[in-house]
Design an enzyme around this catalytic site. Structure first.
Site: not given
Ligand code: CAA
Length: 379
Positions: A123, A131, A268, A363
């Site tokens: 992904f 980030g 131990r 995540e």
């Molecule tokens: N489900 C559905 N829709 C969602 C949602 C959810 N859980 N969360 C937000 N949305 C929607 C909102 O409703 C909004 O939609 P509308 O504009 O239509 O109202 C839109 O998404 C934007 O939401 P926010 O305004 O809340 O967005 P934001 O820019 O403030 O960001 C955040 C929210 C929670 C900070 C998000 O950016 C986030 O989760 N950041 C962390 C990123 C992350 O977790 N990265 C991990 C990478 S993957 C990884 O790490 C894998 C690995 O190595 C194992």
């Protein structure tokens, strides 16, 4: 909320534990020491049904419920956190996304290979300048008749070094913010898609974590996953499930370290008796046991909500927040029980301590989980 596991869930727990002890435990320390992805495990994981857990049966998977899946991730991680995240990223972040958002053609094309281990999934959301602020991602996907052309860079991609099927988030329209983001399925080997050198990490060292570079990479328009412009919501939904998976990984890491600490405390001898007889050690053991039980309850709660089709994003964030920090606490105490030898590579707890830390970061960091939880109450 009390949980009575079903017979099937107990069977999943026992069979994954047996598999992990037999097939994974023997290589867990070596892959860590050599920063070596356990490629030889992929076929075995597939054969044990562990790569198709979130894939419906009609596409070759097991179609497990979210709680059974979390239990399996815990059991893998109890023995080896690298294997835990290999399966978690493949399942929660790739197979789930295709199974839930894919067209019938996409499901038939990709899911059977992902279930059989012919392909491993990954992904791509994070970028050098996106980030925690995921919606600021800058990778573009420009439509050119029946293709999209991808340009940009992704970083910290779990399974990057060997995955064949990538779910990639990119900007495909000029719409501002999250509205311009779409999800795509990108296959390894497409011209213009380069997998760069893996990171050398503090923990989960056998996990392949690579940057990806897209330079004029053309993919069929049919590889758009879900509606155009829906990519950010899809990414957030993926992470709602994934965060429970990482919380389960954290519980598994803590459980493995806890068992090692109990074993060592009984063996131990100091002051003329096993250190398990000392109250100072008993208090450490008791605090670890309470922490793990609380974390597991949060994981089961989030997974149960997901299994029943209820909103589960906030419960997943709670589980991930608590369990990530809990795993760091518990593995630190496990080292303390071991004393000096716990700080050496002779015992598994130093690896557990290093592995635990990432569960507070990937995540979504603990700070992002707090933000998700607080927003739920303050909106
Ligand atoms: N489900 C559905 N829709 C969602 C949602 C959810 N859980 N969360 C937000 N949305 C929607 C909102 O409703 C909004 O939609 P509308 O504009 O239509 O109202 C839109 O998404 C934007 O939401 P926010 O305004 O809340 O967005 P934001 O820019 O403030 O960001 C955040 C929210 C929670 C900070 C998000 O950016 C986030 O989760 N950041 C962390 C990123 C992350 O977790 N990265 C991990 C990478 S993957 C990884 O790490 C894998 C690995 O190595 C194992």
């Amino acid at each position: 909320m009390p949980f009575q596991l079903t017979d099937e869930q107990v069977l999943t727990r026992d069979s994954v534990r047996e598999f992990a002890e037999a097939e994974i435990a023997p290589i867990a320390a070596e892959i860590d020491q050599n920063h070596r992805p356990p490629l030889e495990s992929i076929g075995k994981l597939a054969e044990a049904g562990l790569l198709g857990m979130l894939i419906p049966e009609e596409y070759g998977g097991a179609g497990l419920d979210a709680l059974s899946y979390a239990i399996a991730i815990e059991e893998l991680s109890r023995v080896c956190a690298t294997h835990g995240v290999l399966v978690e990223a493949h399942s929660s972040l790739c197979t789930w996304a295709i199974a839930h958002h894919g067209t019938e053609d996409q499901k038939r094309k990709y899911l059977p290979d992902l279930a059989s281990g012919e392909a491993v999934g990954a992904f791509g959301l994070t970028e050098p300048n996106a980030g925690s602020d995921a919606s600021s991602l800058a990778t573009t996907a420009v439509r050119d008749s029946d293709e999209f052309v991808l340009n940009g860079q992704k970083i910290f991609i779990t399974n990057g070094g060997f995955a064949k099927t990538f779910v990639i988030m990119a900007r495909s329209t000029d719409a501002p913010g999250v509205k311009g983001i779409s999800a795509f399925i990108v296959e390894r080997g497409r011209p213009g898609f380069e997998i760069l050198e893996p990171e050398r990490k503090m923990g989960i060292r056998g996990s392949s974590t690579t940057p990806l570079a897209f330079t004029g990479c053309r993919i069929p328009a049919a590889n758009l996953l879900g509606q155009e412009g829906a990519g950010f919501k899809i990414a957030m939904q993926i992470l709602d499930g994934g965060r429970t998976g990482i919380a389960a990984q954290a519980v598994g890491i803590a459980q493995g370290a806890f068992e090692a600490a109990c074993k060592y405390a009984k063996e131990r001898v100091q002051f003329g008796r096993p250190i398990a007889a000392l109250q100072a050690i008993q208090w450490l053991i008791a605090d670890m046991a309470v922490d793990i039980a609380a974390g597991r309850a949060l994981v089961y709660r989030a997974a149960d909500l997901e299994s029943r089709g209820e909103p589960h994003g906030q419960a997943a964030a709670m589980a991930k927040l608590f369990c990530g920090e809990m795993a760091t606490r518990v593995t630190g105490k496990a080292i303390q029980v071991h004393g000096g030898v716990g700080y050496t590579e002779a015992y598994p707890v130093e690896r557990a301590y290093r592995d635990a830390k990432i569960t507070e970061i990937y995540e979504g960091t603990s700070e992002i989980q707090r933000l998700v939880i607080a927003r739920h109450y303050l909106r």
